[in-house]
Write an enzyme that holds these catalytic residues in place. Structure first.
Site, PDB file in Angstrom:
ATOM      1  N   ARG A 195       0.821  -1.053   0.086  1.00  0.00           N
ATOM      2  CA  ARG A 195       0.080  -0.016  -0.111  1.00  0.00           C
ATOM      3  C   ARG A 195       0.904   1.087   0.037  1.00  0.00           C
ATOM      4  NH1 ARG A 195      -5.024  -2.091   0.719  1.00  0.00           N
ATOM      5  NH2 ARG A 195      -4.974  -3.736   1.872  1.00  0.00           N
ATOM      6  N   ASP A 196       0.491   2.392  -0.834  1.00  0.00           N
ATOM      7  CA  ASP A 196       1.221   3.540  -0.824  1.00  0.00           C
ATOM      8  C   ASP A 196       1.132   4.071   0.409  1.00  0.00           C
ATOM      9  OD1 ASP A 196       2.390   5.521  -3.203  1.00  0.00           O
ATOM     10  OD2 ASP A 196       1.857   6.327  -1.277  1.00  0.00           O
ATOM     11  N   ILE A 197       2.299   4.776   0.992  1.00  0.00           N
ATOM     12  CA  ILE A 197       2.220   5.415   2.438  1.00  0.00           C
ATOM     13  C   ILE A 197       1.606   6.662   2.564  1.00  0.00           C
ATOM     14  CG2 ILE A 197       4.531   6.758   1.959  1.00  0.00           C
ATOM     15  CD1 ILE A 197       5.533   5.540   4.633  1.00  0.00           C
TER      16      ILE A 197
ATOM     17  N   ASN B 143       5.122   6.558 -13.305  1.00  0.00           N
ATOM     18  CA  ASN B 143       5.507   7.797 -13.335  1.00  0.00           C
ATOM     19  C   ASN B 143       7.091   7.397 -13.737  1.00  0.00           C
ATOM     20  OD1 ASN B 143       3.543   9.637 -12.548  1.00  0.00           O
ATOM     21  ND2 ASN B 143       3.974   9.215 -10.378  1.00  0.00           N
TER      22      ASN B 143
ATOM     23  N   GLU C   8       9.293   9.790  -7.862  1.00  0.00           N
ATOM     24  CA  GLU C   8      10.008  10.203  -6.572  1.00  0.00           C
ATOM     25  C   GLU C   8      11.009   9.136  -6.200  1.00  0.00           C
ATOM     26  OE1 GLU C   8       7.179  10.795  -3.805  1.00  0.00           O
ATOM     27  OE2 GLU C   8       6.190  12.481  -4.504  1.00  0.00           O
ATOM     28  N   VAL C   9      10.434   7.742  -6.377  1.00  0.00           N
ATOM     29  CA  VAL C   9      11.292   6.717  -6.084  1.00  0.00           C
ATOM     30  C   VAL C   9      12.056   6.051  -7.339  1.00  0.00           C
ATOM     31  CG1 VAL C   9      11.121   4.326  -4.939  1.00  0.00           C
ATOM     32  CG2 VAL C   9       9.803   6.340  -4.094  1.00  0.00           C
TER      33      VAL C   9
ATOM     34  N   HIS D 298       7.867   1.226 -10.477  1.00  0.00           N
ATOM     35  CA  HIS D 298       6.757   0.889 -10.093  1.00  0.00           C
ATOM     36  C   HIS D 298       5.667   1.239 -10.650  1.00  0.00           C
ATOM     37  CE1 HIS D 298       7.929   4.453  -8.193  1.00  0.00           C
ATOM     38  NE2 HIS D 298       6.615   4.812  -8.076  1.00  0.00           N
ATOM     39  N   MET D 299       4.653   0.607 -10.452  1.00  0.00           N
ATOM     40  CA  MET D 299       3.396   0.960 -11.124  1.00  0.00           C
ATOM     41  C   MET D 299       2.390   1.206  -9.968  1.00  0.00           C
ATOM     42  SD  MET D 299       1.407  -1.131 -14.190  1.00  0.00           S
ATOM     43  CE  MET D 299       1.140  -2.665 -13.166  1.00  0.00           C
ATOM     44  N   HIS D 300       1.739   2.340 -10.037  1.00  0.00           N
ATOM     45  CA  HIS D 300       0.269   2.621  -8.916  1.00  0.00           C
ATOM     46  C   HIS D 300      -0.814   1.899  -9.486  1.00  0.00           C
ATOM     47  CE1 HIS D 300       2.706   6.198  -7.157  1.00  0.00           C
ATOM     48  NE2 HIS D 300       3.513   5.980  -8.269  1.00  0.00           N
TER      49      HIS D 300
END
Ligand code: AMP
Length: 114
Positions: free
Chosen positions: A30-32, A88, A96-97, A101-103
């Protein structure tokens, strides 16, 4: 694996995070700082900084990431209502990271793409 990478550290268990799904190529957390009621990150277990590194020989990893998205969408109950997948890539997208990764965003009517 990259020594200082936050997502590699999560994958190694060095930073605590609940992994809600895992397959041969990737894991999901889960995204923080969630931007939607359901905001998950689908992260390849191997370190790719950018999509640029995911050349055709890594196609099975991309397939596993999409399959993970399909599975966790079911798990979270957002399949029927719909959801968005976003990568992104680089500065203009606000990445940012520096670990590809895929949201997965869902659980509400999402705004337009900007
Ligand atoms: P991006 O802008 O595509 O690089 O997005 C990186 C995402 O990772 C952001 O939405 C952050 O909230 C999220 N994030 C950063 N660190 C963590 C963490 N330790 N656990 C979960 N999500 C994180």
């Amino acid at each position: 694996m990259s020594e200082d990478c936050v997502f590699c550290k999560i994958n190694r268990g060095e930073i605590p995070s609940e992994v809600i799904f895992r397959n041969e190529s990737c894991f999901v957390i889960r995204d923080i700082a969630p931007k939607a009621p359901v905001h998950l990150l689908i992260i390849p277990s191997g370190h790719f900084t950018y999509l640029t590194g995911m050349t055709p020989e890594f196609a099975p990893i991309a397939v596993d990431m999409l399959d993970a998205a399909r599975c966790v969408a079911e798990q979270e109950g957002v399949t029927d209502a719909g959801y968005r997948l976003v990568i992104n890539q680089g500065g203009n997208a606000g990445q940012e990271v520096p670990h590809l990764h895929m949201h997965l965003l869902g659980g509400k009517k999402l705004g337009g793409m900007g």
